[in-house]
Write an enzyme that holds these catalytic residues in place. Structure first.
Site, PDB file in Angstrom:
ATOM      1  N   ASP A  83      -1.671  -8.878  11.607  1.00  0.00           N
ATOM      2  CA  ASP A  83      -3.143  -9.279  11.262  1.00  0.00           C
ATOM      3  C   ASP A  83      -3.753 -10.592  12.127  1.00  0.00           C
ATOM      4  OD1 ASP A  83      -3.534  -7.246   9.273  1.00  0.00           O
ATOM      5  OD2 ASP A  83      -2.185  -8.482   7.954  1.00  0.00           O
ATOM      6  N   ARG A  85       3.743  -5.267  16.680  1.00  0.00           N
ATOM      7  CA  ARG A  85       2.447  -4.919  16.581  1.00  0.00           C
ATOM      8  C   ARG A  85       1.387  -6.026  17.238  1.00  0.00           C
ATOM      9  NH1 ARG A  85       1.985  -3.181  10.248  1.00  0.00           N
ATOM     10  NH2 ARG A  85       3.174  -5.173  10.163  1.00  0.00           N
ATOM     11  N   HIS A 101      -1.691  -8.843   1.784  1.00  0.00           N
ATOM     12  CA  HIS A 101      -1.509  -7.665   2.395  1.00  0.00           C
ATOM     13  C   HIS A 101      -2.641  -7.444   3.276  1.00  0.00           C
ATOM     14  CE1 HIS A 101       0.284  -3.865   3.317  1.00  0.00           C
ATOM     15  NE2 HIS A 101      -0.359  -3.113   2.300  1.00  0.00           N
ATOM     16  N   SER A 160       0.867  -1.342  -0.103  1.00  0.00           N
ATOM     17  CA  SER A 160      -0.036  -0.082   0.108  1.00  0.00           C
ATOM     18  C   SER A 160       0.816   1.416  -0.184  1.00  0.00           C
ATOM     19  CB  SER A 160      -1.007  -0.031   1.387  1.00  0.00           C
ATOM     20  OG  SER A 160      -0.346  -0.261   2.418  1.00  0.00           O
TER      21      SER A 160
END
Ligand code: NMX
Ligand code: MLT
Length: 471
Positions: free
Chosen positions: A408, A362, A307, A277
């Protein structure tokens, strides 16, 4: 004038308990906020000339220094390991993970202003940090929150454009369409048509970027309410911060969900420049396309399952595990399910990475959040078990370079816990956050006068002939 005050910063960070190893790295880069000026634009205006000089010096003194060799593996392998982009706002270390302007995620959690003492960082603070390289004061962040609220009005035609799509259209399609419709207000486009001098490009880019960042949560929550809540739109709160307001407009006023949204938007914002992105946004912007056009292109890359769409895929996959094996699935059964996924020619979503070679920080900070707020959530327990079960299996395949979980793997179960259960919507949340990183760098692209991006490509025949020549 910017001052580097590493020593006093070090003691400030120490007194806040920031861990030492990462700290040594960040202090080299971090600039301390010395101005009480709450106007971000004027702060940037001050910073730009010295960064322009810095780039000029780098080019003139070191322009011919080699950064590495390009191999055929790199050309055929998605340019992995090839350094080819300038990206100022963040840098990814394969082992340690992301640093935003030199600050790791735990350091951002300690240093950036929060809505309440000890709370999660406010994304506006991160925006300030990405743009200026300086940790803002609470007053500066409050002023930026207000500015973003003032810029948040979305023109009516944007809603009509989204409404023209079938309600069944994927939320990312509806979101990207809304962003394209916002483009008609581009200040950059207007200024370019009037013949603006290139030295001033950054100014309308700044205007577009701040308006875009302000408006994407409004467009995104419209899409959510349109698809899942019978079109009952919730207006923006007139005093809430950016992340809190986004949760509010989606329909979530639980303070814990608002904290989650602040963390979520902060950590998904930027991941250096080579991810699909960010790279797409940067490439499109290099043709002097305005921030709306560039960011809409970036969103279309984010919508791919390798992604950003992976966050949707993870929750759907977890739900399929529960459907087939139950919520309290044993580790043995989980292993079987993972093998079944792999044997059917699919990837295990939420694991692996193009650059990272360790657990994504993350992921770790979302795990910390879950341990604090929802330790007994059954899906959180399942995610914890996957952390143990999946990596050894991926290693067994013998080809996966990073078997560890990425960002994710965790986000869906947190959102699901607070009632945002619609997995197909999750990538839109990622997209809202990514506007902050992509637009921050885009302003610097313009300020530094970065050129059109145009790498050389070759054919297989060219490569074969080249190899014969050098053999
Ligand atoms: N499950 C199964 N196979 C995998 C996985 C995985 N999670 N990760 C990598 N592989 C395979 C990969 O498909 C490739 O196989 P082949 O040679 O047959 O094509 C092989 O392992 C080597 O891939 P890597 O070099 O380890 O990874 P690469 O840099 O090519 O791709 C990802 C990185 C992220 C695309 C890959 O790890 C993946 O598909 N992960 C699952 C999807 C996902 O979670 N994406 C989100 C990434 C983070 N984000 O938000 O964008
Ligand atoms: C991202 O946040 O963009 C992903 O982790 C993918 C990447 O960095 O390549």
């Amino acid at each position: 004038m910017v001052f580097y005050r590493s020593v006093s910063l070090l003691s400030k960070l120490r007194s806040r308990g920031v861990q030492q190893p990462g700290l040594r790295n960040s202090v080299r880069w971090l600039q301390v906020q010395t101005s009480s000026d709450t106007d971000l634009h004027s702060q940037l205006k001050e910073l730009i000339p010295e960064q322009q000089e810095r780039l000029k010096k780098l080019k003139s003194e070191h322009g011919k220094v080699q950064l590495g060799n390009i191999t055929i593996d790199m050309v055929l392998g998605g340019m992995r390991g090839m350094t080819g982009l300038l990206w100022e706002t963040s840098l990814l270390d394969p082992e340690e993970g992301i640093r935003f302007r030199g600050l790791s995620i735990p350091e951002c959690q300690k240093l950036l202003p929060a809505a309440k003492p000890g709370g999660e960082p406010l994304p506006e603070g991160l925006l300030w940090l990405l743009l200026t390289g300086k940790v803002p004061t609470k007053d500066q962040v409050d002023s930026l929150s207000k500015e973003l609220r003032n810029r948040a009005t979305v023109p009516d035609h944007v809603y009509k454009t989204i409404d023209a799509l079938p309600i069944t259209a994927h939320p990312m399609t509806q979101f990207a369409t809304g962003v394209m419709a916002l483009q008609v207000q581009s200040e950059f486009q207007k200024a370019y048509e009037k013949g603006i001098h290139k030295s001033k490009y950054w100014e309308p880019t700044y205007e577009d970027s701040l308006s875009l960042i302000a408006q994407v949560p409004v467009v995104a929550s419209y899409v959510y309410r349109r698809i899942y809540k019978n079109g009952q739109v919730i207006p923006m709160h007139d005093s809430l911060d950016y992340g809190g307001n986004f949760a509010h407009m989606l329909g979530f006023d639980n303070p814990a969900m608002q904290e989650l949204m602040r963390l979520y938007v902060t950590i998904h914002s930027d991941h250096e420049g080579g991810n699909v992105s960010a790279h797409t946004g940067h490439l499109v912007a290099s043709a002097l396309s305005d921030p709306y056009l560039s960011f809409a292109a970036a969103l279309n890359g984010l919508a791919g399952p390798l992604h950003g769409l992976a966050n949707q895929e993870v929750l759907l996959w977890i739900k399929s595990v529960v459907e087939e094996c139950g919520e309290n699935v044993s580790k043995e059964h989980l292993k079987e399910y993972v093998w079944k996924t792999l044997n059917s020619g699919k990837v295990v979503p939420g694991f692996g990475h193009g650059v990272l070679r360790k657990t994504d920080p993350r992921y770790s900070c979302q795990r910390e959040f879950a341990l604090k707020h929802l330790p007994d959530d059954p899906l959180f327990k399942l995610v914890s078990n996957l952390y143990e079960v999946v990596p050894p299996i991926l290693l067994e395949l013998g080809k996966v370079k990073n078997p560890w979980p990425n960002v994710d793997a965790h986000s869906g179960v947190l959102l699901n816990h607070y009632g945002l259960t619609e997995a197909r919507y999750y990538t839109v949340l990622f997209g809202v956050s990514r506007a902050i990183g992509i637009c921050s760098q885009l302003i610097w692209d313009r300020a530094l006068g970065l050129p059109l991006e145009r790498p050389k490509s070759v054919t297989m025949e060219w490569l074969e002939n080249y190899c014969k020549k050098v053999a």
